[in-house]
Design a protein around this motif. Structure first.
Motif, PDB file in Angstrom:
ATOM      1  N   ASN A   1     -14.024  13.129  59.611  1.00  0.00           N
ATOM      2  CA  ASN A   1     -13.314  12.348  58.601  1.00  0.00           C
ATOM      3  C   ASN A   1     -13.282  10.864  58.975  1.00  0.00           C
ATOM      4  N   THR A   2     -12.944  10.059  57.983  1.00  0.00           N
ATOM      5  CA  THR A   2     -13.001   8.607  58.166  1.00  0.00           C
ATOM      6  C   THR A   2     -11.992   8.102  59.193  1.00  0.00           C
ATOM      7  N   LYS A   3     -10.855   8.794  59.316  1.00  0.00           N
ATOM      8  CA  LYS A   3      -9.847   8.360  60.289  1.00  0.00           C
ATOM      9  C   LYS A   3     -10.407   8.444  61.707  1.00  0.00           C
ATOM     10  N   LYS A   4     -11.063   9.589  62.024  1.00  0.00           N
ATOM     11  CA  LYS A   4     -11.651   9.752  63.357  1.00  0.00           C
ATOM     12  C   LYS A   4     -12.773   8.735  63.580  1.00  0.00           C
ATOM     13  N   LEU A   5     -13.583   8.523  62.546  1.00  0.00           N
ATOM     14  CA  LEU A   5     -14.668   7.551  62.662  1.00  0.00           C
ATOM     15  C   LEU A   5     -14.134   6.145  62.913  1.00  0.00           C
ATOM     16  N   SER A   6     -13.025   5.799  62.247  1.00  0.00           N
ATOM     17  CA  SER A   6     -12.450   4.468  62.429  1.00  0.00           C
ATOM     18  C   SER A   6     -12.029   4.253  63.875  1.00  0.00           C
ATOM     19  N   TYR A   7     -11.483   5.298  64.506  1.00  0.00           N
ATOM     20  CA  TYR A   7     -11.060   5.169  65.901  1.00  0.00           C
ATOM     21  C   TYR A   7     -12.251   5.164  66.858  1.00  0.00           C
ATOM     22  N   ILE A   8     -13.330   5.861  66.480  1.00  0.00           N
ATOM     23  CA  ILE A   8     -14.549   5.804  67.292  1.00  0.00           C
ATOM     24  C   ILE A   8     -15.134   4.392  67.269  1.00  0.00           C
ATOM     25  N   PHE A   9     -15.221   3.809  66.067  1.00  0.00           N
ATOM     26  CA  PHE A   9     -15.728   2.438  65.949  1.00  0.00           C
ATOM     27  C   PHE A   9     -14.813   1.452  66.681  1.00  0.00           C
ATOM     28  N   ALA A  10     -13.496   1.659  66.573  1.00  0.00           N
ATOM     29  CA  ALA A  10     -12.545   0.783  67.258  1.00  0.00           C
ATOM     30  C   ALA A  10     -12.683   0.926  68.775  1.00  0.00           C
ATOM     31  N   GLY A  11     -12.890   2.159  69.247  1.00  0.00           N
ATOM     32  CA  GLY A  11     -13.067   2.393  70.677  1.00  0.00           C
ATOM     33  C   GLY A  11     -14.306   1.706  71.219  1.00  0.00           C
ATOM     34  N   LEU A  12     -15.399   1.763  70.462  1.00  0.00           N
ATOM     35  CA  LEU A  12     -16.626   1.072  70.863  1.00  0.00           C
ATOM     36  C   LEU A  12     -16.410  -0.442  70.884  1.00  0.00           C
ATOM     37  N   THR A  13     -15.649  -0.934  69.914  1.00  0.00           N
ATOM     38  CA  THR A  13     -15.337  -2.362  69.865  1.00  0.00           C
ATOM     39  C   THR A  13     -14.585  -2.795  71.111  1.00  0.00           C
ATOM     40  N   ILE A  14     -13.564  -2.025  71.480  1.00  0.00           N
ATOM     41  CA  ILE A  14     -12.770  -2.345  72.670  1.00  0.00           C
ATOM     42  C   ILE A  14     -13.640  -2.314  73.919  1.00  0.00           C
ATOM     43  N   LEU A  15     -14.519  -1.319  74.013  1.00  0.00           N
ATOM     44  CA  LEU A  15     -15.405  -1.204  75.169  1.00  0.00           C
ATOM     45  C   LEU A  15     -16.329  -2.406  75.273  1.00  0.00           C
ATOM     46  N   PHE A  16     -16.964  -2.780  74.160  1.00  0.00           N
ATOM     47  CA  PHE A  16     -17.916  -3.891  74.197  1.00  0.00           C
ATOM     48  C   PHE A  16     -17.212  -5.225  74.443  1.00  0.00           C
ATOM     49  N   TRP A  17     -16.101  -5.470  73.732  1.00  0.00           N
ATOM     50  CA  TRP A  17     -15.379  -6.722  73.966  1.00  0.00           C
ATOM     51  C   TRP A  17     -14.764  -6.754  75.365  1.00  0.00           C
ATOM     52  N   GLY A  18     -14.463  -5.569  75.914  1.00  0.00           N
ATOM     53  CA  GLY A  18     -13.934  -5.513  77.271  1.00  0.00           C
ATOM     54  C   GLY A  18     -14.945  -5.948  78.322  1.00  0.00           C
TER      55      GLY A  18
ATOM     56  N   PHE B   1     -23.404  -7.664  71.977  1.00  0.00           N
ATOM     57  CA  PHE B   1     -22.201  -6.856  72.164  1.00  0.00           C
ATOM     58  C   PHE B   1     -20.896  -7.651  72.241  1.00  0.00           C
ATOM     59  N   GLU B   2     -20.958  -8.977  72.352  1.00  0.00           N
ATOM     60  CA  GLU B   2     -19.748  -9.777  72.221  1.00  0.00           C
ATOM     61  C   GLU B   2     -19.667 -10.363  70.819  1.00  0.00           C
ATOM     62  N   MET B   3     -20.796 -10.754  70.304  1.00  0.00           N
ATOM     63  CA  MET B   3     -20.810 -11.449  69.016  1.00  0.00           C
ATOM     64  C   MET B   3     -21.255 -10.554  67.857  1.00  0.00           C
ATOM     65  N   GLY B   4     -22.508 -10.137  67.857  1.00  0.00           N
ATOM     66  CA  GLY B   4     -23.100  -9.533  66.672  1.00  0.00           C
ATOM     67  C   GLY B   4     -22.579  -8.186  66.253  1.00  0.00           C
TER      68      GLY B   4
ATOM     69  N   SER C   1     -10.880  -5.354  80.080  1.00  0.00           N
ATOM     70  CA  SER C   1     -11.677  -6.448  80.626  1.00  0.00           C
ATOM     71  C   SER C   1     -11.400  -6.667  82.113  1.00  0.00           C
ATOM     72  N   LEU C   2     -10.140  -6.544  82.523  1.00  0.00           N
ATOM     73  CA  LEU C   2      -9.788  -6.739  83.933  1.00  0.00           C
ATOM     74  C   LEU C   2     -10.467  -5.714  84.829  1.00  0.00           C
ATOM     75  N   VAL C   3     -10.620  -4.490  84.322  1.00  0.00           N
ATOM     76  CA  VAL C   3     -11.302  -3.437  85.093  1.00  0.00           C
ATOM     77  C   VAL C   3     -12.757  -3.839  85.341  1.00  0.00           C
ATOM     78  N   PHE C   4     -13.446  -4.283  84.288  1.00  0.00           N
ATOM     79  CA  PHE C   4     -14.840  -4.706  84.436  1.00  0.00           C
ATOM     80  C   PHE C   4     -14.952  -5.940  85.330  1.00  0.00           C
ATOM     81  N   ILE C   5     -14.008  -6.874  85.178  1.00  0.00           N
ATOM     82  CA  ILE C   5     -14.025  -8.093  85.995  1.00  0.00           C
ATOM     83  C   ILE C   5     -13.896  -7.745  87.478  1.00  0.00           C
ATOM     84  N   HIS C   6     -13.035  -6.791  87.786  1.00  0.00           N
ATOM     85  CA  HIS C   6     -12.832  -6.400  89.188  1.00  0.00           C
ATOM     86  C   HIS C   6     -14.072  -5.723  89.770  1.00  0.00           C
ATOM     87  N   PHE C   7     -14.640  -4.784  89.046  1.00  0.00           N
ATOM     88  CA  PHE C   7     -15.727  -3.985  89.606  1.00  0.00           C
ATOM     89  C   PHE C   7     -17.111  -4.621  89.454  1.00  0.00           C
ATOM     90  N   PHE C   8     -17.316  -5.421  88.405  1.00  0.00           N
ATOM     91  CA  PHE C   8     -18.646  -5.980  88.175  1.00  0.00           C
ATOM     92  C   PHE C   8     -18.757  -7.460  88.552  1.00  0.00           C
TER      93      PHE C   8
END
Length: 296
Positions: free
Chosen positions: A2-19, A225-228, A258-265
């Motif tokens: 359903n669209t609700k689950k898809l919206s959270y999947i897209f939001a999760g990917l957004t958080i991951l990429f912007w992170g 992955f930050e912009m496009g 983002s802090l997690v990635f900053i620390h490890f990478f």
């Protein structure tokens, strides 16, 4: 699904990429100047958005766009991505990633502040209180772990990181006034003009055409992955969400991821003042939004 689950999947990917964005900035700035990173990542993002429109069929909307509808992108693209990233990436050159990233994240509060003169909205006592509290978080983050004798190591970097939040907030307010175009088409034109501005700015920097393969690779990642594609994913998530307000709140996970990635990478040892300052800023944002929703 359903669209609700898809919206959270897209939001999760957004958080991951912007992170990952802050880490990608620091990596690429080891190989490119901030102007080179801005220009090449804008170019890659423009090409990616063009490809998205071709595959989604939205290129037809682009071809039907009138000159009058394109004109706002002349100044919107100047604000974001050109002006916004020009200032932000310079801040990343001067500051640790864990300082630049959270300082940039006060834009929701700046948005409320700018809405008073530009949109005619009223700011409440609670809104003023939230702003004051957030600047306490700014001081904590700027101290870089040395709260006993606060000394800002790069005042220019701090000023630039904070200034970028003003540009981002101003961009979204002006964007509201020019919402006739399809969001992806509008993004494409904004990035197209920003690419032109960025390469024009590069003419004033002697090392601009010094091409580095790792710099190109980093710019490709940032542009993708930050912009496009991340902007498109976020727009998609919002369009499918049952409650845009509730979904929007999870974006405040980005600086913590983002802090997690900053620390490890990136290898930065995360200061306790960064974590506490970030909690103060995000807490003040959520407090202000909760007060606003109750009033509404």
């Amino acid at each position: 699904m359903n669209t609700k689950k898809l919206s959270y999947i897209f939001a999760g990917l957004t958080i991951l990429f912007w992170g990952t964005a802050a880490s990608a900035f620091k990596f690429t700035l080891n190989h490119f100047s901030f102007v080179q990173l801005l220009a090449w990542s804008s170019l890659f993002s423009t090409l990616l958005l063009l490809a998205i429109m071709l595959f989604s069929g939205k290129y037809r909307l682009m071809t039907k766009t009138s000159r009058l509808e394109i004109i706002p992108s002349l100044y919107l693209g100047l604000l974001n991505p050109f002006g916004y990233y020009f200032i932000l990436l310079r801040a990343y050159e001067l500051l640790p990633a864990q300082v630049a990233q959270p300082l940039n994240f006060i834009w929701p509060l700046i948005l409320v502040l700018l809405s008073v003169p530009l949109l005619g909205e009223k700011i409440t006592a609670k809104g003023v209180f939230a702003l004051l509290i957030s600047f306490g978080g700014v001081i904590l983050i700027s101290s870089e772990g040395n709260i006993s004798s606060i000394e800002i190591k790069s005042p220019l970097g701090v000023m630039l990181a904070l200034s970028s939040s003003f540009i981002w907030a101003l961009y979204w307010i002006l964007n509201l006034r020019n919402s006739k175009l399809d969001p992806v088409v509008r993004l494409f034109f904004n990035f197209l003009f920003a690419t032109i501005y960025s390469f024009a700015a590069g003419l004033f920097f002697s090392d601009f055409w010094s091409i580095n393969l790792m710099g190109i690779f980093g710019s490709l990642y940032v542009g993708s992955f930050e912009m496009g594609i991340t902007f498109v994913l976020w727009l998609k998530a919002l369009s499918m969400a049952e409650s845009k307000a509730k979904l929007s709140n999870i974006i405040y996970l980005v600086p913590f991821v983002s802090l997690v990635f900053i620390h490890f990478f990136v290898g930065e040892q995360i200061y306790w003042t960064t974590i506490v300052g970030l909690l103060v800023i995000v807490g003040s944002i959520l407090f202000q939004q909760l007060s606003r929703s109750k009033r509404t």
